[in-house]
Design an enzyme around this catalytic site. Structure first.
Site, PDB file in Angstrom:
ATOM      1  N   GLY A 163      53.592  35.715  34.787  1.00  0.00           N
ATOM      2  CA  GLY A 163      54.501  34.850  35.072  1.00  0.00           C
ATOM      3  C   GLY A 163      54.506  34.403  33.984  1.00  0.00           C
ATOM      4  O   GLY A 163      55.680  32.667  34.229  1.00  0.00           O
ATOM      5  N   ASN A 179      53.788  41.882  44.244  1.00  0.00           N
ATOM      6  CA  ASN A 179      52.538  40.339  44.951  1.00  0.00           C
ATOM      7  C   ASN A 179      53.755  39.400  44.587  1.00  0.00           C
ATOM      8  O   ASN A 179      54.167  38.342  43.830  1.00  0.00           O
ATOM      9  CB  ASN A 179      51.500  40.260  44.232  1.00  0.00           C
ATOM     10  CG  ASN A 179      50.427  38.388  44.136  1.00  0.00           C
ATOM     11  OD1 ASN A 179      50.753  38.723  45.604  1.00  0.00           O
ATOM     12  ND2 ASN A 179      50.045  38.842  42.918  1.00  0.00           N
ATOM     13  N   GLU A 230      45.297  43.390  34.846  1.00  0.00           N
ATOM     14  CA  GLU A 230      46.115  42.177  34.677  1.00  0.00           C
ATOM     15  C   GLU A 230      46.111  40.839  33.268  1.00  0.00           C
ATOM     16  O   GLU A 230      44.996  39.979  33.758  1.00  0.00           O
ATOM     17  CB  GLU A 230      47.112  41.289  35.663  1.00  0.00           C
ATOM     18  CG  GLU A 230      47.489  42.072  36.998  1.00  0.00           C
ATOM     19  CD  GLU A 230      48.054  41.153  37.210  1.00  0.00           C
ATOM     20  OE1 GLU A 230      49.194  42.161  38.227  1.00  0.00           O
ATOM     21  OE2 GLU A 230      47.483  39.935  38.641  1.00  0.00           O
ATOM     22  N   GLU A 242      44.563  33.965  39.951  1.00  0.00           N
ATOM     23  CA  GLU A 242      44.551  32.972  40.538  1.00  0.00           C
ATOM     24  C   GLU A 242      43.476  32.641  40.922  1.00  0.00           C
ATOM     25  O   GLU A 242      43.106  31.509  41.778  1.00  0.00           O
ATOM     26  CB  GLU A 242      45.994  33.338  40.546  1.00  0.00           C
ATOM     27  CG  GLU A 242      47.002  33.378  39.828  1.00  0.00           C
ATOM     28  CD  GLU A 242      48.175  33.118  40.289  1.00  0.00           C
ATOM     29  OE1 GLU A 242      48.946  33.920  41.636  1.00  0.00           O
ATOM     30  OE2 GLU A 242      49.253  33.946  39.028  1.00  0.00           O
ATOM     31  N   SER A 290      53.871  39.747  34.636  1.00  0.00           N
ATOM     32  CA  SER A 290      55.515  39.927  33.535  1.00  0.00           C
ATOM     33  C   SER A 290      56.615  41.417  33.178  1.00  0.00           C
ATOM     34  O   SER A 290      57.139  41.391  32.147  1.00  0.00           O
ATOM     35  CB  SER A 290      56.010  39.316  32.120  1.00  0.00           C
ATOM     36  OG  SER A 290      55.455  38.189  32.592  1.00  0.00           O
ATOM     37  N   LYS A 343      52.158  35.929  46.319  1.00  0.00           N
ATOM     38  CA  LYS A 343      52.070  35.035  46.238  1.00  0.00           C
ATOM     39  C   LYS A 343      52.056  34.146  47.762  1.00  0.00           C
ATOM     40  O   LYS A 343      52.688  34.396  48.364  1.00  0.00           O
ATOM     41  CB  LYS A 343      51.815  34.216  44.492  1.00  0.00           C
ATOM     42  CG  LYS A 343      51.833  35.298  43.355  1.00  0.00           C
ATOM     43  CD  LYS A 343      51.687  34.886  42.267  1.00  0.00           C
ATOM     44  CE  LYS A 343      51.698  36.362  41.179  1.00  0.00           C
ATOM     45  NZ  LYS A 343      51.451  35.840  39.818  1.00  0.00           N
ATOM     46  N   HIS A 374      43.077  38.311  42.374  1.00  0.00           N
ATOM     47  CA  HIS A 374      43.687  38.110  41.367  1.00  0.00           C
ATOM     48  C   HIS A 374      42.874  36.797  40.404  1.00  0.00           C
ATOM     49  O   HIS A 374      42.541  36.331  41.030  1.00  0.00           O
ATOM     50  CB  HIS A 374      44.882  37.890  41.779  1.00  0.00           C
ATOM     51  CG  HIS A 374      45.695  37.203  42.016  1.00  0.00           C
ATOM     52  ND1 HIS A 374      45.975  36.731  40.619  1.00  0.00           N
ATOM     53  CD2 HIS A 374      46.728  38.343  41.505  1.00  0.00           C
ATOM     54  CE1 HIS A 374      46.836  36.648  39.752  1.00  0.00           C
ATOM     55  NE2 HIS A 374      47.926  37.628  40.090  1.00  0.00           N
TER      56      HIS A 374
END
Ligand code: PGA
Length: 266
Positions: free
Chosen positions: A185, A16, A179, A109, A225, A18, A107
């Site tokens: 991240g 991904n 996730e 985000e 991560s 992003k 996701h």
């Protein structure tokens, strides 16, 4: 009753990107990746890359030219309507024309920064399936939710809501990515045991919603991560069928190592 965890599922490693790499950079990254991965890798593992929308056409044609159609093209999001007055949105109907096979849906985000609700995620999952693509539906808890003991409830709630109204065979053919938001991240990974426990719970939830066959067939990725240093242990877990990778997917050498996790030192 057969143990759904024992079923053989082909792992899926997804990158991904992003909002990274313009289309010039994207061409270089996939050229390198196409060079680093060989036909043997794709016998063991399915691979997808999810560039920004503006890169997809370039990635598609580069993979075609390099004869590396085994690297699947993915998207990071789409709208749930086919067309209409939705300024700035991308229709799911446009994506198969670009050979897109997988679409990341919900996701964290998207949920946290752009207000996507469980209901919208469910609509998007349905739209992606309707257009012949595979949704990678994300779920995961925040650190506060985990510390308050609410992780299981949050994740199973997201899974049930996201799968609402789907047929069992549609559920079995899709992908769920677990996730934990605190691991995205941040360099912090869930322990392999914690990741496995949640992926197992997700599989049990799928069994409750769509039955044993769907639960045995659905692929569940871990994300947050994932790096060459931890991928092997994560992938050894019986209910983890792949990885959704952000940061480490931007560099083709790192990402190729993840795809070739079997060859890494333990
Ligand atoms: P990360 O991102 O690998 O950089 O933690 C994972 C994701 O958000 O899909």
């Amino acid at each position: 009753m057969p143990d759904p965890s024992a079923a053989k599922r082909k792992p899926l490693i997804s990158g991904n990107w992003k909002m990274h790499h313009n289309h010039f950079e994207a061409i270089q990254v996939v050229q390198k990746l196409a060079y680093l991965l060989g036909s043997d890798d794709f016998k063991e593992v399915d691979v997808s890359v999810h560039p920004p929308f503006t890169d997809i056409r370039s990635v598609q044609t580069t993979l075609f030219d390099q004869k590396r159609s085994e690297i699947a093209v993915g998207a990071q999001n789409c709208h749930f309507e086919d067309k209409g007055a939705f300024t700035g949105e991308v229709s799911p109907a446009f994506l198969p024309k670009l050979d897109v096979q997988y679409v990341i849906v919900g996701h964290s985000e998207r949920r946290e920064l752009f207000g996507e609700t469980d209901e919208m995620v469910n609509q998007k999952v349905k739209a992606v399936i309707k257009h012949g693509m595979t949704p990678i539906m994300c779920c995961g808890e925040t650190l506060e939710e985990r510390e308050a003991g609410g992780a299981d409830e949050k994740v199973t709630g997201q899974v049930r809501a996201g799968l609402a109204g789907l047929k069992a065979e549609q559920v079995g053919a899709m992908v769920i990515a677990y996730e934990p938001i605190w691991a995205i991240g941040t360099g912090k990974t869930a322990t392999a045991d914690d990741a496995e426990a949640m992926c197992r719970l997700i599989r049990e939830t799928v069994e409750g919603v769509a039955g044993e066959e769907a639960a045995a067939a659905i692929r569940i990725q871990y994300g947050g991560s994932v790096k060459p240093a931890n991928v092997k242990e994560l992938m050894a877990q019986p209910d983890i069928d792949g990885a959704l990778v952000g940061g480490a997917s931007l560099d083709p050498e790192e990402f190729a190592k993840l795809v070739q996790y079997r060859l890494l030192e333990a």
